[in-house]
Design a protein around this motif. Structure first.
Motif, mmCIF file in Angstrom:
data_model
loop_
_atom_site.group_PDB
_atom_site.id
_atom_site.type_symbol
_atom_site.label_atom_id
_atom_site.label_comp_id
_atom_site.label_asym_id
_atom_site.label_seq_id
_atom_site.Cartn_x
_atom_site.Cartn_y
_atom_site.Cartn_z
ATOM 1 N N LYS A 36 -12.723 -9.214 44.281
ATOM 2 C CA LYS A 36 -11.354 -9.726 44.126
ATOM 3 C C LYS A 36 -11.214 -10.586 42.874
ATOM 4 O O LYS A 36 -12.182 -11.161 42.396
ATOM 5 C CB LYS A 36 -10.984 -10.568 45.354
ATOM 6 N N VAL A 37 -9.983 -10.707 42.418
ATOM 7 C CA VAL A 37 -9.688 -11.608 41.302
ATOM 8 C C VAL A 37 -8.747 -12.699 41.815
ATOM 9 O O VAL A 37 -7.614 -12.425 42.189
ATOM 10 C CB VAL A 37 -9.023 -10.862 40.132
ATOM 11 N N GLY A 38 -9.245 -13.918 41.825
ATOM 12 C CA GLY A 38 -8.425 -15.017 42.331
ATOM 13 C C GLY A 38 -8.006 -15.998 41.256
ATOM 14 O O GLY A 38 -7.154 -16.845 41.478
ATOM 15 N N CYS A 39 -8.635 -15.910 40.096
ATOM 16 C CA CYS A 39 -8.282 -16.857 39.038
ATOM 17 C C CYS A 39 -8.577 -16.209 37.705
ATOM 18 O O CYS A 39 -9.103 -15.112 37.630
ATOM 19 C CB CYS A 39 -9.068 -18.159 39.175
ATOM 20 N N GLY A 42 -12.735 -18.438 35.914
ATOM 21 C CA GLY A 42 -14.104 -18.493 36.424
ATOM 22 C C GLY A 42 -14.341 -19.581 37.451
ATOM 23 O O GLY A 42 -15.465 -20.042 37.619
ATOM 24 N N CYS A 44 -12.999 -19.596 40.930
ATOM 25 C CA CYS A 44 -12.781 -19.386 42.363
ATOM 26 C C CYS A 44 -13.900 -18.626 43.057
ATOM 27 O O CYS A 44 -14.104 -18.774 44.251
ATOM 28 C CB CYS A 44 -11.449 -18.682 42.600
ATOM 29 N N GLY A 45 -14.617 -17.800 42.330
ATOM 30 C CA GLY A 45 -15.741 -17.100 42.952
ATOM 31 C C GLY A 45 -15.368 -15.860 43.752
ATOM 32 O O GLY A 45 -16.236 -15.220 44.345
ATOM 33 N N SER A 46 -14.093 -15.476 43.768
ATOM 34 C CA SER A 46 -13.702 -14.278 44.529
ATOM 35 C C SER A 46 -14.334 -13.020 43.948
ATOM 36 O O SER A 46 -14.415 -11.995 44.614
ATOM 37 C CB SER A 46 -12.188 -14.086 44.487
ATOM 38 N N CYS A 47 -14.716 -13.094 42.684
ATOM 39 C CA CYS A 47 -15.183 -11.907 41.965
ATOM 40 C C CYS A 47 -16.706 -11.819 41.898
ATOM 41 O O CYS A 47 -17.241 -11.022 41.132
ATOM 42 C CB CYS A 47 -14.629 -11.936 40.545
ATOM 43 N N LYS A 57 -20.182 -14.299 38.316
ATOM 44 C CA LYS A 57 -18.735 -14.145 38.422
ATOM 45 C C LYS A 57 -18.350 -13.001 37.493
ATOM 46 O O LYS A 57 -18.426 -13.137 36.273
ATOM 47 C CB LYS A 57 -18.046 -15.451 38.050
ATOM 48 N N CYS A 59 -15.707 -11.864 36.540
ATOM 49 C CA CYS A 59 -14.595 -12.079 35.613
ATOM 50 C C CYS A 59 -15.061 -12.803 34.359
ATOM 51 O O CYS A 59 -14.283 -12.985 33.429
ATOM 52 C CB CYS A 59 -13.465 -12.869 36.286
HETATM 53 S S1 FES Z 1 -11.814 -14.367 39.606
HETATM 54 FE FE1 FES Z 1 -12.043 -16.467 39.986
HETATM 55 S S2 FES Z 1 -14.091 -16.792 39.367
HETATM 56 FE FE2 FES Z 1 -13.757 -14.754 38.847
#
Ligand code: FES
Ligand code: FES
Lengths: 174, 801
Positions: A36-39, A42, A44-47, A57, A59
């Motif tokens: 996932k992409v949450g931000c 770098g 949020c850690g969703s990726c 990460k 992203c």
């Molecule tokens: S999308 Fe948030 S850290 Fe990669």
């Protein structure tokens, strides 16, 4: 440029722009939308995916810089609809996911912790929390995730989970 | 005799109240759920939005030619392309709606246009969009659009926006005042304060915060020229609500030509129930281009486009006796609505906050006035615990201040003033009538569980480690179960706020439950299956739950204000009861006995006193599907719907105790223990509720310790990404001590009260009370949130800011 990546055990060959991010390749190029992409910073850690065994990460990683590497994504942890891994099962039992958006990144990051500590003592609660610093969750408040990791570590060591007291005492019957 | 009655307590099936595992979790843990960003319709084009870089300016010109010529660009659009589209309505207008036939809120002063054409009013105000073949091409083309701005003076604080000579945001709103709203009895309150033995006052800033669901918002529009139907996929808390707003109020298209689908939604906490410009835009552009159009926000975009929360500046007063009896509370609040009235923001800033300020206390006189003002900031909306958290904060800070002033223990003051059990239902004098409660039981339990009596010893021990220990208590009442439609109209809500459920029992005995609500991570599939299974006396594994698609689900407002379990679940219960009643009537035919000899039990029917004469659930389902031999007054099939509009709201409550340690050297505040005893009435699934409570508390701790949406003097949002806006991380809170009391609500057949967000209401007050407690001997009486280490360190050094 032409790039080869091994993704979840399968070789993938494609051509990529130099500025392409690994997360774009996984989601848009390979259709692996579990990541996932949450931000865009770098944070949020969703990726999080694992690149050559280490959590990264995706992203923040250029596809080109990962060339030749081994990438593991959430899709590679279990088959679609298949049996959960030990960590996933423990997180399920502790209800370690609510909206689920942060969850694939959490599973990938925590998978590294569980693997890395498999041969020694189980990680302590502060160690688990510290490890999770790069993964944001807005739903769970992290407690059920931490308990899930404790449960997973205990199960793999055949122990009573360290967090089980906390989890069962938390909402006693009135 | 039948066992079907209208008011029997739920829970006879034995699966309600059980901590069943969430059936949603495995799919989420495998990363298999489809969020809006994962939707990939054939031929999709991608939209990007150009937001204003300045907070307040006249637009002199917009030059789009260069952008139009870039590779992959399909369309560049500005306000001029959408002159026939109505502005985005605000449907919660403080003050009340008297007519049965309220006007559509067209042309509401200050309403946001779908794109801004003349004047931008906050950083991020959308002025143009690009649609291109790829997201990267769309984003790149934004940079080639040239907008000429003529800067205007900026105001970002509500109180300053109301001052003489302040910059004006909307021509139609002189003085920037959206609403002056009051509740309670002013004269009585003023008199009680004037006559009081003791009064205390505080000036409080309830800082602006950003909800920050981890999934940014997104929308996909898909217009079908063959049928003239529009489909919107959106990360929404309320697909039906969005359909109403878009079809009836913005686009002016027939309701039955718009379908809204909420796929899996990655958290919301209040922000995804609002109508945003991107939603009509993807639909209109899909029609214009003949392709699906998709937009997914960035985190940076989210920070300046998704509603923000809280943001009150208040002067508050409490009066009481020397021996700890509170006699009055008064609040004057300046609420910052941002640049435009969001869908329901004005209601959040007024009624949701003001009517709750007296909390769990029995006070003779209370009054709240709110000046809701427009400023050059992002529009205000709901935020987990919205309104109620702001109310609890001011009251609980005041009670501590009062206890300090009269030299009484803050726990003792609170206990003395709790609404006594015999006074329920309790009219709080501010417009709410609390349904039920046993506040003392709840309070005492929390105080005991927290080890409150041991604090002096713990304080001394902490000092030996260079730490100052403080303890803070906060109680709260949270209005939930929004709501009774008529009651909501009195609050100014334009829309029915009831919920509905459909249950279909299939020929083979499996069950489909469809609800108008829509989960944003609350395991609705698990809980509604549990509710239906419990009432029908069947295995929850045989029940499937569907929601989130307006074409399939009955109407419902969606998920907000902790309302799904106390609004949609009762609709499920009542629907199941209709089906049981029908099965009993038909059972008379199937069993060959009079109706009053049919017993429905455990999903089957049998003849009273003769268990041999029985039909299983599956047999009944099949027989009803065949429909053979039914008398004319019984329709075949098992398919029922209920629309549930409760008589009044419900009022969960609770007591939280925070223990903090402050590092003498660094000013860092650590929450070292946290106790929460909440009362959400009868709980359907304690495991799911526990998760929501834990998450809610951490969210509340975030506001106390680190979260703040900060604007500079030019109205630029400094906290514009997660590097500049701190969210709590895993190491920021210890495991909590949780417990509950259970006071069922009389306003729904489950005895349920809201639960999802209630535990976000008190933590900010509890933590600030604890920190002030730790610093009291230094003369500190209040610190504004967030309690950053620097701020606390300055107080430790005797420098206030
Ligand atoms: S999308 Fe948030 S850290 Fe990669
Ligand atoms: S489960 Fe929703 S963000 Fe973690």
């Amino acid at each position: 440029m032409d790039i080869t990546l091994n993704v979840n055990g399968r070789p993938e060959q494609f051509s990529a722009q130099p500025n392409e991010l690994l997360v774009e390749r996984l989601r848009d190029g390979l259709g692996l939308t579990g990541t996932k992409v949450g931000c865009d910073t770098g944070q949020c850690g969703s990726c999080v995916v694992r690149l050559d065994g280490r959590s990264v990460k995706s992203c923040l990683v250029l596809t080109a810089s990962a060339a030749g590497g081994e990438v593991a994504t959430i899709e590679g942890v279990t088959a679609r609809g298949g049996e959960l891994s030990g960590l996933q099962e423990a997180l399920r039992q502790e209800h370690g996911t609510q909206c689920g958006f942060c969850t694939p990144g959490m599973v990938m990051a925590l998978g590294e912790l569980v693997d890395a500590t498999a041969d020694g003592p189980a990680p302590t609660e502060p160690e688990i929390r510290e490890w999770l610093t790069g993964n944001l969750c807005r739903c769970t408040g992290y407690h059920s995730v931490v308990r899930g990791v404790q449960r997973a570590c205990a199960a793999s060591r055949d122990e009573v989970p360290a967090g089980s007291a906390a989890s069962t005492a938390a909402v006693p019957e009135v | 005799m039948t066992t079907v009655t209208g008011d029997a307590p739920a829970g006879r099936g034995g699966v309600l109240g059980q901590p069943l595992d969430s059936r949603e979790d495995p799919q989420l843990l495998r990363g298999e759920a489809t969020y809006v960003a994962d939707i990939d319709l054939p031929g999709t084009a991608h939209m990007a939005i150009l937001g204003s870089p300045v907070a307040h300016a006249k637009i002199l010109s917009i030059e789009t030619k260069a952008a139009e010529q870039l590779p992959g660009v399909l369309k560049v659009a500005t306000a001029a392309d959408f002159t026939d589209v109505m502005p985005l309505p605000c449907i919660w207008i403080p003050g009340g709606v008297e007519s049965h036939f309220p006007p559509h809120p067209y042309g509401l002063p200050g309403a946001r246009p779908v794109l801004t054409g003349d004047t931008v009013r906050h950083v991020g105000d959308p002025v143009a969009v690009v649609v291109a073949e790829t997201p990267r091409q769309a984003a790149a083309a934004l940079a080639a659009i040239h907008v000429e701005y003529e800067p205007l003076p900026v105001v970002t604080r509500a109180d300053e926006a109301l001052a003489d000579g302040a910059p004006q945001l909307h021509e139609a709103v002189p003085g920037n005042l959206n609403a002056y709203w009051t509740c309670g009895d002013k004269d009585r309150t003023d008199a009680a304060i004037a006559a009081a033995e003791v009064t205390v006052e505080l000036d409080l800033v309830n800082q602006r915060t950003i909800n920050s669901p981890i999934e940014p918002r997104g929308a996909v529009g898909d217009y079908d020229p063959a049928t003239g139907e529009y489909t919107l996929y959106a990360s929404t808390q309320g697909p039906h609500n969005h359909r109403f707003l878009l079809a009836a109020l913005v686009l002016g298209i027939p309701f039955n030509k718009l379908r809204v689908i909420a796929p899996t939604v990655g958290g919301s906490f209040g922000t995804k129930g609002y109508l945003y410009p991107d939603m009509p835009l993807v639909l209109l552009l899909s029609k214009a281009l003949g392709r699906p159009v998709k937009w997914v926000d960035t985190r940076t975009g989210l920070m300046s486009s998704t509603v923000q929360g809280r943001d009150h500046r208040q002067h508050v007063t409490l009066a009481g006796t020397r021996d700890g009896r509170i006699t009055a509370v008064r609040c004057t609040s300046y609420a910052n609505l941002g640049a435009y009235p969001s869908t329901i923001g004005p209601g959040v800033a007024t009624a949701l906050m003001g009517r709750s300020i007296s909390g769990m206390y029995d006070i003779g006189a209370a009054f709240c006035e709110v000046y809701a003002a427009f400023t050059n900031t992002v529009s205000l909306g709901a935020q987990r615990g919205s309104g109620r958290a702001e109310a609890a904060f001011l009251m609980e800070r005041l009670v501590d201040r009062y206890a300090d002033e009269i030299g009484m223990d803050p726990a003792a003051v609170r206990r003395k003033n709790l609404v006594p059990e015999e006074k329920f239902p309790y009219d709080n004098g501010l417009g709410w009538t609390y349904d039920s409660g046993n506040y003392r039981l709840n309070f005492d339990k929390a105080i005991e569980l927290s080890g409150y009596g041991d604090m002096p010893a713990r304080r001394a021990e902490a000092r030996t480690r260079g730490k100052r220990l403080g303890v803070g208590i906060a109680t709260y009442v949270a209005i939930c179960g929004v709501g009774p439609s008529t009651r909501m109209s009195q609050e100014g809500m334009l829309g029915g706020t009831w919920e509905s459920a459909n249950i279909r029992i299939h020929p083979t005995g499996e069950v489909t439950v469809t609800v108008g609500s829509a989960s944003t991570g609350q395991s609705h599939g698990t809980i509604f299956a549990q509710v239906a299974a419990d009432e029908l006396g069947i295995d929850p594994a045989t029940v499937q739950v569907h929601e989130g698609d307006t074409q399939k689900a009955p109407y419902g407002q969606g998920t907000y204000g902790s309302r799904s379990y106390s609004m949609a679940a009762p609709a499920v219960v009542l629907t199941a009861r209709k089906l049981k009643a029908k099965l009993v009537r038909a059972g008379a035919v199937f069993l060959g006995v009079p109706e009053d000899k049919v017993v429905y039990e455990g999903g089957a029917i049998h003849e009273e006193g003769n268990p041999e004469n029985t039909k299983t659930f599956a047999e009944l389902a099949m027989a009803m599907w065949y429909g053979w031999g039914l008398p004319p007054e019984i329709e075949p099939a098992l398919d029922e719907t209920t629309h549930f509009d409760p008589p009044d709201f419900n009022y969960p409550f609770g007591t939280h105790v925070a223990v903090v340690e402050i590092d003498e050297l660094t000013g860092e505040t650590e929450v070292v223990a946290y106790t929460a005893v909440d009362d959400a009435g009868n709980i359907g699934n304690p495991k799911i509720v526990q998760g929501q409570i834990e998450g809610s508390i951490v969210h509340g701790l975030g506001q106390a310790l680190m979260e703040a949406a900060e604007y500079d003097e030019n109205g630029r949002l400094i906290s514009s990404d997660l590097g500049h806006y701190a969210l709590p991380r895993a190491a920021d809170a210890p495991f909590f001590a949780l417990d509950k009391t259970v006071t069922p609500s009389p306003h729904n057949p489950l005895g349920a009260k809201g639960a999802g967000e209630i535990a976000t209401v008190p933590p900010a007050a509890a933590v600030v009370n604890a920190v002030v407690d730790a610093l009291r001997d230094l003369g500190v009486r209040h610190i504004d949130m967030p309690l950053t280490p620097e701020k606390v360190w300055r107080h430790l050094r005797g420098e206030s800011q």
